[in-house]
Design a protein around this motif. Structure first.
Motif, PDB file in Angstrom:
ATOM      1  N   SER A 107       1.010  -1.084   0.016  1.00 21.68           N
ATOM      2  CA  SER A 107      -0.170  -0.016   0.148  1.00 21.68           C
ATOM      3  C   SER A 107       0.762   1.065   0.061  1.00 21.68           C
ATOM      4  O   SER A 107       1.824   1.303   0.697  1.00 21.68           O
ATOM      5  CB  SER A 107      -0.906  -0.132   1.369  1.00 21.68           C
ATOM      6  OG  SER A 107      -0.286  -0.041   2.488  1.00 21.68           O
ATOM      7  N   GLY A 108       0.438   2.168  -0.829  1.00 20.34           N
ATOM      8  CA  GLY A 108       1.211   3.592  -0.853  1.00 20.34           C
ATOM      9  C   GLY A 108       2.471   3.451  -1.540  1.00 20.34           C
ATOM     10  O   GLY A 108       3.273   4.635  -1.638  1.00 20.34           O
ATOM     11  N   SER A 127      -3.478  -0.593  -2.313  1.00 20.05           N
ATOM     12  CA  SER A 127      -4.500   0.515  -2.104  1.00 20.05           C
ATOM     13  C   SER A 127      -3.507   1.630  -1.794  1.00 20.05           C
ATOM     14  O   SER A 127      -2.393   1.810  -1.331  1.00 20.05           O
ATOM     15  CB  SER A 127      -5.014   0.186  -0.726  1.00 20.05           C
ATOM     16  OG  SER A 127      -4.291  -0.082   0.116  1.00 20.05           O
ATOM     17  N   TYR A 128      -4.098   2.663  -2.798  1.00 18.39           N
ATOM     18  CA  TYR A 128      -3.529   4.020  -2.802  1.00 18.39           C
ATOM     19  C   TYR A 128      -1.841   3.993  -3.097  1.00 18.39           C
ATOM     20  O   TYR A 128      -1.198   4.981  -2.962  1.00 18.39           O
ATOM     21  CB  TYR A 128      -3.254   4.594  -1.316  1.00 18.39           C
ATOM     22  CG  TYR A 128      -4.997   4.579  -0.611  1.00 18.39           C
ATOM     23  CD1 TYR A 128      -5.569   5.674  -1.229  1.00 18.39           C
ATOM     24  CD2 TYR A 128      -4.991   3.788   0.394  1.00 18.39           C
ATOM     25  CE1 TYR A 128      -7.041   5.775  -0.796  1.00 18.39           C
ATOM     26  CE2 TYR A 128      -6.515   3.932   0.613  1.00 18.39           C
ATOM     27  CZ  TYR A 128      -7.486   4.989   0.292  1.00 18.39           C
ATOM     28  OH  TYR A 128      -8.508   5.026   0.801  1.00 18.39           O
ATOM     29  N   ASN A 130       0.774   4.485  -6.132  1.00 17.07           N
ATOM     30  CA  ASN A 130       0.746   5.091  -7.358  1.00 17.07           C
ATOM     31  C   ASN A 130       1.494   4.338  -8.772  1.00 17.07           C
ATOM     32  O   ASN A 130       2.683   3.949  -8.711  1.00 17.07           O
ATOM     33  CB  ASN A 130       1.906   6.290  -7.186  1.00 17.07           C
ATOM     34  CG  ASN A 130       2.118   7.358  -8.575  1.00 17.07           C
ATOM     35  OD1 ASN A 130       1.244   7.151  -9.499  1.00 17.07           O
ATOM     36  ND2 ASN A 130       3.128   8.159  -8.364  1.00 17.07           N
ATOM     37  N   ARG A 147      -7.661  -0.127  -4.043  1.00 16.17           N
ATOM     38  CA  ARG A 147      -8.594   0.958  -3.506  1.00 16.17           C
ATOM     39  C   ARG A 147      -7.848   2.471  -3.486  1.00 16.17           C
ATOM     40  O   ARG A 147      -6.877   2.414  -2.786  1.00 16.17           O
ATOM     41  CB  ARG A 147      -9.295   0.751  -2.143  1.00 16.17           C
ATOM     42  CG  ARG A 147     -10.270   1.755  -1.765  1.00 16.17           C
ATOM     43  CD  ARG A 147     -10.984   1.471  -0.527  1.00 16.17           C
ATOM     44  NE  ARG A 147     -11.899   2.372   0.140  1.00 16.17           N
ATOM     45  CZ  ARG A 147     -12.993   2.204   0.748  1.00 16.17           C
ATOM     46  NH1 ARG A 147     -12.683   1.172   1.722  1.00 16.17           N
ATOM     47  NH2 ARG A 147     -13.804   3.170   1.190  1.00 16.17           N
ATOM     48  N   GLY A 148      -8.482   3.363  -4.003  1.00 14.14           N
ATOM     49  CA  GLY A 148      -7.741   4.501  -4.123  1.00 14.14           C
ATOM     50  C   GLY A 148      -6.214   4.866  -5.019  1.00 14.14           C
ATOM     51  O   GLY A 148      -5.819   5.920  -4.684  1.00 14.14           O
ATOM     52  N   ALA A 149      -5.862   3.629  -5.338  1.00 16.32           N
ATOM     53  CA  ALA A 149      -4.767   3.673  -6.139  1.00 16.32           C
ATOM     54  C   ALA A 149      -4.814   4.669  -7.341  1.00 16.32           C
ATOM     55  O   ALA A 149      -5.804   4.745  -8.013  1.00 16.32           O
ATOM     56  CB  ALA A 149      -4.367   2.161  -6.534  1.00 16.32           C
ATOM     57  N   ASN A 150      -3.783   5.132  -7.770  1.00 19.49           N
ATOM     58  CA  ASN A 150      -3.673   5.886  -8.951  1.00 19.49           C
ATOM     59  C   ASN A 150      -2.954   5.186 -10.148  1.00 19.49           C
ATOM     60  O   ASN A 150      -1.861   4.885 -10.314  1.00 19.49           O
ATOM     61  CB  ASN A 150      -2.436   7.035  -8.761  1.00 19.49           C
ATOM     62  CG  ASN A 150      -2.427   8.083  -9.958  1.00 19.49           C
ATOM     63  OD1 ASN A 150      -3.291   7.977 -11.097  1.00 19.49           O
ATOM     64  ND2 ASN A 150      -1.603   8.971  -9.805  1.00 19.49           N
ATOM     65  N   GLU A 168     -12.919   3.996  -5.743  1.00 24.11           N
ATOM     66  CA  GLU A 168     -12.127   5.480  -5.685  1.00 24.11           C
ATOM     67  C   GLU A 168     -10.791   5.322  -6.609  1.00 24.11           C
ATOM     68  O   GLU A 168     -10.067   6.365  -6.229  1.00 24.11           O
ATOM     69  CB  GLU A 168     -11.978   5.995  -4.145  1.00 24.11           C
ATOM     70  CG  GLU A 168     -13.068   6.165  -3.366  1.00 24.11           C
ATOM     71  CD  GLU A 168     -13.666   5.072  -2.574  1.00 24.11           C
ATOM     72  OE1 GLU A 168     -12.874   4.172  -1.865  1.00 24.11           O
ATOM     73  OE2 GLU A 168     -14.905   4.674  -2.625  1.00 24.11           O
ATOM     74  N   ALA A 169     -10.442   4.467  -7.253  1.00 27.39           N
ATOM     75  CA  ALA A 169      -9.301   4.327  -7.964  1.00 27.39           C
ATOM     76  C   ALA A 169      -9.571   5.144  -8.912  1.00 27.39           C
ATOM     77  O   ALA A 169     -10.227   5.580  -9.766  1.00 27.39           O
ATOM     78  CB  ALA A 169      -9.035   2.747  -8.499  1.00 27.39           C
TER      79      ALA A 169
END
Length: 223
Positions: A107-108, A127-128, A130, A147-150, A168-169
């Motif tokens: 993640s991140g 998740s999240y 880049n 989730r939330g990844a760019n 929310e990706a």
């Protein structure tokens, strides 16, 4: 690692999983690795799928036979112990040492512009992360957490995203041609400008995909 532990690992289960969990894991993995889901012209992935199916079938059969076998082991052990002349000399059984798990928490992390083509990222937590501009073509990401990844401008050509979490990706301008998003969760994801069609033909698998609130490639919000 014992053979038994290896069978559980092949099915992505913890040792001691129930027969029901074994059967469900088998169904999920066969669905993911069936050769019919792999492009026919990709001989390397076709061979990998064949090898995976062989291992999955063997693991399932071994675990099923173990779990349906009459439980006589404990009784036999007990009788042997009772007949032993010096039970005090017996060494206590040592707990099984489980091998450390491969780190699945990414993640991140920053993988922008990274070449991850043909990698197996199934079940990983991204998740999240880049992944903007990353090459994820032909990558296996079954049940991956994005989730939330760019993923803006990422190349997801023929990527396997079955049951992936993409809530929310950011998928703006991503190439999704040939991707399999069956069963994926895309609630609130932004797909503005993403490539999903060739002319009027939809080239993304969206069977059972949850698109509630997602921004579609044309800018409309999916209801």
């Amino acid at each position: 690692m014992s053979d038994l532990e290896q069978y559980y690992r092949v099915l992505e289960l913890e040792p001691g999983a129930t027969l029901e969990e074994v059967n469900q894991a088998y169904k999920d993995l066969v669905f993911v690795w069936h050769p019919d889901r792999i492009p026919k012209d990709n001989l390397r992935l076709q061979q990998k799928a064949q090898d995976k199916l062989k291992a999955i079938n063997e693991a399932r059969e071994k675990l099923r036979s173990l779990k349906t076998k009459p439980q006589t082991t404990h009784q036999t052990t007990y009788q042997t112990t009772q007949n032993s002349p010096s039970p005090q000399q017996e060494k206590p059984s040592q707990p099984t040492q489980r091998p450390p798990k491969q780190n699945s928490d990414l993640s991140g992390k920053d993988y922008s512009r990274a070449n991850l083509s043909n990698k197996d990222l199934s079940g990983r937590n991204l998740s999240y992360a880049n992944l903007s501009g990353a090459n994820l073509s032909d990558t296996f990401m079954h049940k991956v957490n994005l989730r939330g990844a760019n993923l803006s401008e990422a190349n997801l050509f023929r990527a396997n995203l079955l049951l992936a979490d993409l809530r929310e990706a950011n998928l703006r301008a991503a190439n999704l041609i040939g991707a399999d998003l069956s069963g994926a969760d895309l609630r609130g994801a932004d797909l503005t400008g993403a490539r999903i069609r060739s002319g009027e033909r939809l080239l993304v698998k969206l069977v059972g995909t949850n698109l509630a609130g997602a921004i579609m490639p044309d800018g409309s919000i999916y209801q």
